[in-house]
Design an enzyme around this catalytic site. Sequence first.
Site, mmCIF file in Angstrom:
data_model
loop_
_atom_site.group_PDB
_atom_site.id
_atom_site.type_symbol
_atom_site.label_atom_id
_atom_site.label_comp_id
_atom_site.label_asym_id
_atom_site.label_seq_id
_atom_site.Cartn_x
_atom_site.Cartn_y
_atom_site.Cartn_z
ATOM 1 N N ASP A 86 0.844 -1.205 0.000
ATOM 2 C CA ASP A 86 0.000 0.000 0.000
ATOM 3 C C ASP A 86 0.875 1.249 0.000
ATOM 4 O OD1 ASP A 86 -2.584 0.862 -0.053
ATOM 5 O OD2 ASP A 86 -3.029 0.453 2.054
ATOM 6 N N LYS A 116 -0.796 -0.517 -4.253
ATOM 7 C CA LYS A 116 -2.181 -0.023 -4.216
ATOM 8 C C LYS A 116 -2.161 1.451 -3.859
ATOM 9 C CE LYS A 116 -5.241 -0.919 -0.730
ATOM 10 N NZ LYS A 116 -5.665 0.445 -0.328
ATOM 11 N N GLU A 185 -14.566 0.191 -1.326
ATOM 12 C CA GLU A 185 -14.804 0.130 0.122
ATOM 13 C C GLU A 185 -16.082 0.881 0.502
ATOM 14 O OE1 GLU A 185 -11.380 0.893 2.552
ATOM 15 O OE2 GLU A 185 -12.566 0.987 4.401
HETATM 16 O O1 KIV Z 1 -5.035 -0.658 4.381
HETATM 17 C C1 KIV Z 1 -5.886 -1.544 4.249
HETATM 18 O O2 KIV Z 1 -5.932 -2.534 4.992
HETATM 19 C C2 KIV Z 1 -6.869 -1.395 3.188
HETATM 20 C C3 KIV Z 1 -8.022 -2.343 3.166
HETATM 21 C C4 KIV Z 1 -9.075 -1.853 4.080
HETATM 22 C C5 KIV Z 1 -8.531 -2.578 1.797
HETATM 23 O O3 KIV Z 1 -6.748 -0.521 2.376
#
Ligand code: KIV
Length: 278
Positions: A86, A116, A185
């Site tokens: 992320d 992501k 989400e």
């Molecule tokens: O950071 C995370 O865990 C997320 C999920 C909620 C999809 O972005």
Amino acid sequence: MTKVKTPIPKFKEMKKEGQKLRMVTAYDYQMAVLVDKTEIELILVGDSLGMVVLGLSGTNQVTLEDMIHHIRPVVKGAPNTVIVGDLPFGSYNVNAEQAVISANRLVKEGGCDCVKLEGGIHMADKVEAIVKAGIPVMAHIGLTPQTSSQLGGFKVQGKDLESAKRMIEEAKALEKAGAFAVVVECVPAQIGKRLSESIDIPTIGIGAGPDCDGQVLVTQDMIGMFDRFVPKFVKQYAKVGETIVKAFNEFAGEVQRQEFPGPEHCFAIKDEVLEKLY
Ligand code: KIV
């Protein structure tokens, strides 16, 4: 079962064939090893790390360094699962160049397979630039925690005609920009369905109903380890937190009562050696 890492282009084929994608979060080696033993195709090293592991009140203080630090052990623990890193708040919202530099760091220093990022049409140029740089991108729309204050808090998104229409346009723009999947989400289930029907890349829902092409949950939520707040969309498949507290309490009690350690937990030395010690 011999598990092999799903090639990222296959996710689009899976959607076509009606096969659902499964993703959970992990932030350490131990949990990654456990996920790797299952059929789950994707692990997200999410910036939910901030709340779940680092004890922060939100995600926005999480840094690229924090992410790299946690992506590395997950990559080691789950060689047969696609690892999504992320991009944290502030690491891609300046411009496309900053987004590519940050994505490069997650892949090069962390070792994840793809990244992501959160946001819709205004993030399409960043998605395109990262994809052009050779890194697959998963997008994230609907409730985007990094910009939740702009959205008026942690609220269900896409409930009115205008915002539902906009979200469909966002999903299309992100697909056009080259994203291979999009997390959706906290939107009404009917909008999750419409979004999924509007694009050819898979949607991965979290609080977006059963018609998304896949589902994601935060592991600590679904195994009952993080109970500071349990959102409506979470199903708790286990009560691991209770089991751990029970184990800690039993240990504490047994130590206090001098029941632990027992003879079976102790090492011995020969008597003749011991006699010479005094
Ligand atoms: O950071 C995370 O865990 C997320 C999920 C909620 C999809 O972005």
